[in-house]
Design a protein around this motif. Sequence first.
Motif, PDB file in Angstrom:
ATOM      1  N   CYS A  49       0.814  -1.214   0.000  1.00 39.40           N
ATOM      2  CA  CYS A  49       0.000   0.000   0.000  1.00 39.40           C
ATOM      3  C   CYS A  49       0.853   1.273   0.000  1.00 39.40           C
ATOM      4  O   CYS A  49       0.313   2.385  -0.051  1.00 39.40           O
ATOM      5  N   TYR A  69     -17.306  -0.336  10.052  1.00 44.06           N
ATOM      6  CA  TYR A  69     -17.610  -1.368   9.053  1.00 44.06           C
ATOM      7  C   TYR A  69     -19.036  -1.877   9.228  1.00 44.06           C
ATOM      8  O   TYR A  69     -19.527  -1.964  10.357  1.00 44.06           O
ATOM      9  N   SER A  87     -18.122  -4.659   5.050  1.00 43.03           N
ATOM     10  CA  SER A  87     -17.815  -3.707   3.986  1.00 43.03           C
ATOM     11  C   SER A  87     -17.363  -2.422   4.631  1.00 43.03           C
ATOM     12  O   SER A  87     -17.711  -2.131   5.779  1.00 43.03           O
ATOM     13  N   ASP A 135     -11.048   0.756   3.758  1.00 44.09           N
ATOM     14  CA  ASP A 135     -10.484   1.890   3.022  1.00 44.09           C
ATOM     15  C   ASP A 135      -9.765   1.378   1.775  1.00 44.09           C
ATOM     16  O   ASP A 135      -8.945   0.466   1.864  1.00 44.09           O
ATOM     17  N   ARG A 136     -10.096   1.986   0.626  1.00 49.75           N
ATOM     18  CA  ARG A 136      -9.517   1.557  -0.658  1.00 49.75           C
ATOM     19  C   ARG A 136      -7.993   1.483  -0.617  1.00 49.75           C
ATOM     20  O   ARG A 136      -7.389   0.654  -1.289  1.00 49.75           O
ATOM     21  N   ARG A 137      -7.403   2.386   0.146  1.00 47.93           N
ATOM     22  CA  ARG A 137      -5.933   2.452   0.192  1.00 47.93           C
ATOM     23  C   ARG A 137      -5.318   1.212   0.846  1.00 47.93           C
ATOM     24  O   ARG A 137      -4.121   1.014   0.793  1.00 47.93           O
ATOM     25  N   TYR A 152      -6.551  -1.986   0.148  1.00 47.76           N
ATOM     26  CA  TYR A 152      -6.802  -3.172  -0.673  1.00 47.76           C
ATOM     27  C   TYR A 152      -5.468  -3.875  -0.968  1.00 47.76           C
ATOM     28  O   TYR A 152      -4.534  -3.259  -1.478  1.00 47.76           O
ATOM     29  N   THR A 153      -5.380  -5.158  -0.612  1.00 47.26           N
ATOM     30  CA  THR A 153      -4.141  -5.919  -0.808  1.00 47.26           C
ATOM     31  C   THR A 153      -4.500  -7.325  -1.276  1.00 47.26           C
ATOM     32  O   THR A 153      -5.335  -7.980  -0.648  1.00 47.26           O
ATOM     33  N   LYS A 176     -10.411  -6.690  -1.388  1.00 48.32           N
ATOM     34  CA  LYS A 176     -11.143  -5.504  -0.919  1.00 48.32           C
ATOM     35  C   LYS A 176     -11.796  -5.749   0.428  1.00 48.32           C
ATOM     36  O   LYS A 176     -12.599  -4.946   0.885  1.00 48.32           O
ATOM     37  N   GLN A 177     -11.527  -6.906   1.014  1.00 45.76           N
ATOM     38  CA  GLN A 177     -12.252  -7.278   2.225  1.00 45.76           C
ATOM     39  C   GLN A 177     -11.351  -7.344   3.441  1.00 45.76           C
ATOM     40  O   GLN A 177     -10.158  -7.605   3.338  1.00 45.76           O
TER      41      GLN A 177
END
Lengths: 236, 282
Positions: free
Chosen positions: A109, A125, A140, A143-145, A147-148, A168-169
């Motif tokens: 990230c 969440y 859900s 944070d998009r930042r 995503y791994t 994304k989870q």
Amino acid sequence: MQPTIVKFGDNGILFRWPEAFNEETHYEILSLDAFLQKKYGDAINETVLAYTSLAAFLKESLDTDEFINDFEWPQLDTVEVNLETVTYVVPVCYEPHFAMDLPRVAEHCGMKEEEVILLHTSVTYDVRFIGFLPGFPYLSGLDRRLYTPRIEEPRKFIEKGSVGIGGKQTGIYTMNSPGGWNIIGKCPLNLFDINNSPPSLFRPGDKLVFKAISMEEFERIGSLADRGNFEIKKLL
Amino acid sequence: MIEVQHPGIYSSVQDLGRFGNRRFGVPLSGVMDKEMAIAANLILGNPGSTAVLEFASPGPRLFFSKPAIIAVAGAATTVRVNGEEVNTESPILVETNSLISFGRATAGVWSYLSVKGGILSPEVLGSRSFFPGVTKSGRIEAGDILEVATLSELSTQEVAWGDKLPQIEIYAEVQVYPGPEFSMLSEIQKLAILESEYEVSPQSNRMATLVHTSRIVKVPEITTGPVQPGTVQVTPSGKMVVLMRDAQTTGGYSRVLQLSDIGFSQITRISPGKKFRFGLLQ
């Protein structure tokens, strides 16, 4: 938006919404679930919720085709969902001992490990549904930042309580299990307990926040929780 | 009570399943071959939902310290009481301090041992079915004690001593419905799936039956959705998996077919290495 309805095996019915997931769909699934329990509680053994669909399993003596034909659609936006939405504060220890993949996530990230923890603990969440393992919450809001991608070779053994990021989870392994998510911390609580009713702490519709704790707090909370003496904090 | 002297390769206590907690991620569990397990109960005058001991071959070795009446249905296997082979077509009276053992299954996979009055292992979330993490263990282990109902004169009279248990029937075709994603397949993919011959993999277990075929179909993943025992999933790499009783409650692979209840019993009887096809119901 009204879902479609199809037969799913001899006793199953599947309600499906368009695949694009949004808030409205989540609320409609909760509404339909509440409606089914209220109106068809005698006919339905149980329901299983997911992101954009809901399965209802009928009592075996009933005719599934007939049930589908006679099904009376509710106005989903007018169904009253009596959800006591609880926001739980979930303690997580992000210390290196429990966070074997935190360096990998930070590197992927492009940030410091502390920033990963900060972002992971600064979001509320939504618990969409429970699946994969008993009590395992599908959340859900990551944070998009953060995503791994999942690790390439899933591990054969992930310890109960491990907190991970997979694509994304994010979520918590509620039991020992194989798994492919990046492990960034560990929660000392028992999130699935057969002595509780329901056995799962989280229910679809609940919310949660993660709170970073030290090793000492992890030990303290863990020993209290194992004796059934830890009350999880709820936000109003 | 029954003392487990040897657990066998894959033995567990099962009833018809743990209903009502799938929304919390708790698998349904329960017997694999419902028809055979129910038959083993009914002949003893037990309700069909009574917990039984399910086992694959080689089976367990069990010591009965009290008298009991038992029945064995499902996969064809010989039963020995204190080393003597007994007739398995009808209920069997087991005397105090008897050792029960089983021969290799010659047809089918899962056998069911029912006990008059039932096996009384602890009920957890409304079911006695073993599932690791919910009950103490997923399988019986050497040294385990299984409580059983005490035999009385009255209960002995309920046993259908003269009746015969149904023999196991093995099918080369397994009944299925189209699954939720079937309509998204191309016509070529549908034909390939329905016309292929499949072989059951020895890696199969109570969670999933893996099946192999030479005609690989690859189907993209879906947004995680509900699955159930009998859901036939195809992975993006072309693996085909039939979910069984201990399967998880949600999954992200395409659900191309769904076994009927009859189809489910049918597939549980197919031994690893044996071949079958799917037969589509409309």
